[in-house]
Design a protein around this motif. Sequence first.
Motif, PDB file in Angstrom:
ATOM      1  N   LEU A  28      15.235   3.756  -3.965  1.00  0.00           N
ATOM      2  CA  LEU A  28      14.076   4.803  -3.758  1.00  0.00           C
ATOM      3  C   LEU A  28      13.797   4.484  -2.340  1.00  0.00           C
ATOM      4  N   GLY A  29      13.816   3.301  -1.807  1.00  0.00           N
ATOM      5  CA  GLY A  29      13.617   2.931  -0.457  1.00  0.00           C
ATOM      6  C   GLY A  29      14.948   3.376   0.461  1.00  0.00           C
ATOM      7  N   ARG A  30      15.902   3.472  -0.107  1.00  0.00           N
ATOM      8  CA  ARG A  30      16.986   3.892   0.717  1.00  0.00           C
ATOM      9  C   ARG A  30      16.711   5.180   1.038  1.00  0.00           C
ATOM     10  N   GLN A  31      16.692   6.221  -0.117  1.00  0.00           N
ATOM     11  CA  GLN A  31      16.220   7.512  -0.006  1.00  0.00           C
ATOM     12  C   GLN A  31      15.256   7.979   1.167  1.00  0.00           C
ATOM     13  N   LEU A  32      14.297   7.186   0.945  1.00  0.00           N
ATOM     14  CA  LEU A  32      12.882   7.541   1.776  1.00  0.00           C
ATOM     15  C   LEU A  32      13.517   7.150   3.362  1.00  0.00           C
TER      16      LEU A  32
ATOM     17  N   ARG B  52       0.839  -1.145   0.095  1.00  0.00           N
ATOM     18  CA  ARG B  52       0.114  -0.060   0.137  1.00  0.00           C
ATOM     19  C   ARG B  52       0.875   1.409  -0.252  1.00  0.00           C
ATOM     20  N   LEU B  53       1.951   1.214   1.004  1.00  0.00           N
ATOM     21  CA  LEU B  53       2.952   2.408   0.771  1.00  0.00           C
ATOM     22  C   LEU B  53       3.643   2.399  -0.728  1.00  0.00           C
ATOM     23  N   GLU B  54       3.820   1.382  -1.363  1.00  0.00           N
ATOM     24  CA  GLU B  54       4.642   1.453  -2.348  1.00  0.00           C
ATOM     25  C   GLU B  54       3.673   2.162  -3.587  1.00  0.00           C
ATOM     26  N   ARG B  55       2.381   1.924  -3.467  1.00  0.00           N
ATOM     27  CA  ARG B  55       1.486   2.354  -4.336  1.00  0.00           C
ATOM     28  C   ARG B  55       1.418   3.970  -4.095  1.00  0.00           C
ATOM     29  N   LYS B  56       1.163   4.354  -2.860  1.00  0.00           N
ATOM     30  CA  LYS B  56       1.292   5.865  -2.421  1.00  0.00           C
ATOM     31  C   LYS B  56       2.579   6.540  -3.104  1.00  0.00           C
ATOM     32  N   ILE B  57       3.510   6.001  -2.848  1.00  0.00           N
ATOM     33  CA  ILE B  57       4.787   6.649  -3.238  1.00  0.00           C
ATOM     34  C   ILE B  57       5.099   6.527  -4.933  1.00  0.00           C
ATOM     35  N   GLY B  58       4.543   5.522  -5.465  1.00  0.00           N
ATOM     36  CA  GLY B  58       4.471   5.343  -6.925  1.00  0.00           C
ATOM     37  C   GLY B  58       5.721   4.517  -7.435  1.00  0.00           C
ATOM     38  N   GLY B  59       6.462   3.682  -6.337  1.00  0.00           N
ATOM     39  CA  GLY B  59       7.570   2.839  -7.078  1.00  0.00           C
ATOM     40  C   GLY B  59       7.896   1.884  -5.785  1.00  0.00           C
ATOM     41  N   PRO B  60       8.669   0.984  -6.122  1.00  0.00           N
ATOM     42  CA  PRO B  60       9.239  -0.122  -5.160  1.00  0.00           C
ATOM     43  C   PRO B  60      10.240   0.455  -4.151  1.00  0.00           C
TER      44      PRO B  60
END
Length: 304
Positions: A60-64, A38-46
């Motif tokens: 992208l996850g590391r940046q977040l 659900r969070l990945e859908r909100k962010i727009g990427g894996p």
Amino acid sequence: MERQELETFLTLAEELHFGRTAERLLLSQARVSQTVKRLERKIGGPLFERTSRRVEMSPLGRQLYDDLAPLHVRMEAAVARAKDTARGVDGELTVAFLGAGAGSLTSAILETFRGRCPSCDVRMRETHVGDPLGALRSGDADALFTCLPVEEPDLTVGPVVINEPRMLAVPLGHRLAGRRDGVSLEELAGETFFGVVNGAPAYWWDFHIPPRTPSGLPIRRGQSVAGFQELMTLVATGQGVSPVVASVEKYYSRPDIIFVPLHDVPSADVALIWRTAAAGTPRLDAFVRAVRDTVAANGGPAAF
């Protein structure tokens, strides 16, 4: 981002294992997986790269994670401090104020503090321009909202709550009353300002009631005043004019005084002040935090 999404993301980023993440959060692995998707859908990427054998964070996850982790630590620490303060703070806190105090933020500040420290009573008391720091020095107040500058070795200047432009208060019918576009301090060399009775530091009064124009021309000072209402009455009766902060027009307007924007003078800040020796006391520390948090939630000092 919802709180559960935040905690699930941060925990999975640390564990890189759905099972251990589920154990730490007391959730099922399916719930962890659903929350991440659900969070990945909100962010727009894996945010994670998953295989049958391992879980890794995506770029992208590391940046977040790098952006969110420090904020989460600070948020949790702030909540913990608030809880500790609420459990340990009681009694009475006296907060003095000059003029309009913290202005439009006053109610929000008190609401924040009372919500965190319901067993502590807040008493508000007014101070006067003749002795703006006296309540602190005498111990009659624990903290004070007052105009800067305050440059006293025994006092601490805390968060700024208001930033105000300056106005010139003139009596009705005065030659400058129609100057709604503003006047320059340089034009006031022939006017009369007011002095102040003993108590206010000379540098404080000179900032708010300048003794000379920017080019160095003296501005006469007439009668000395002990309180703000006295000053306003002298202005209204034509005995002089006076620089004031913008909130005066809002909170102290009267039909016999006109307020004109005043140029070429710095704006005025209102801040919370307290005795340096009192720092560390639970009631005061809790109130200072409430002020800082309220100002931050407002996007910075209020402006007029």
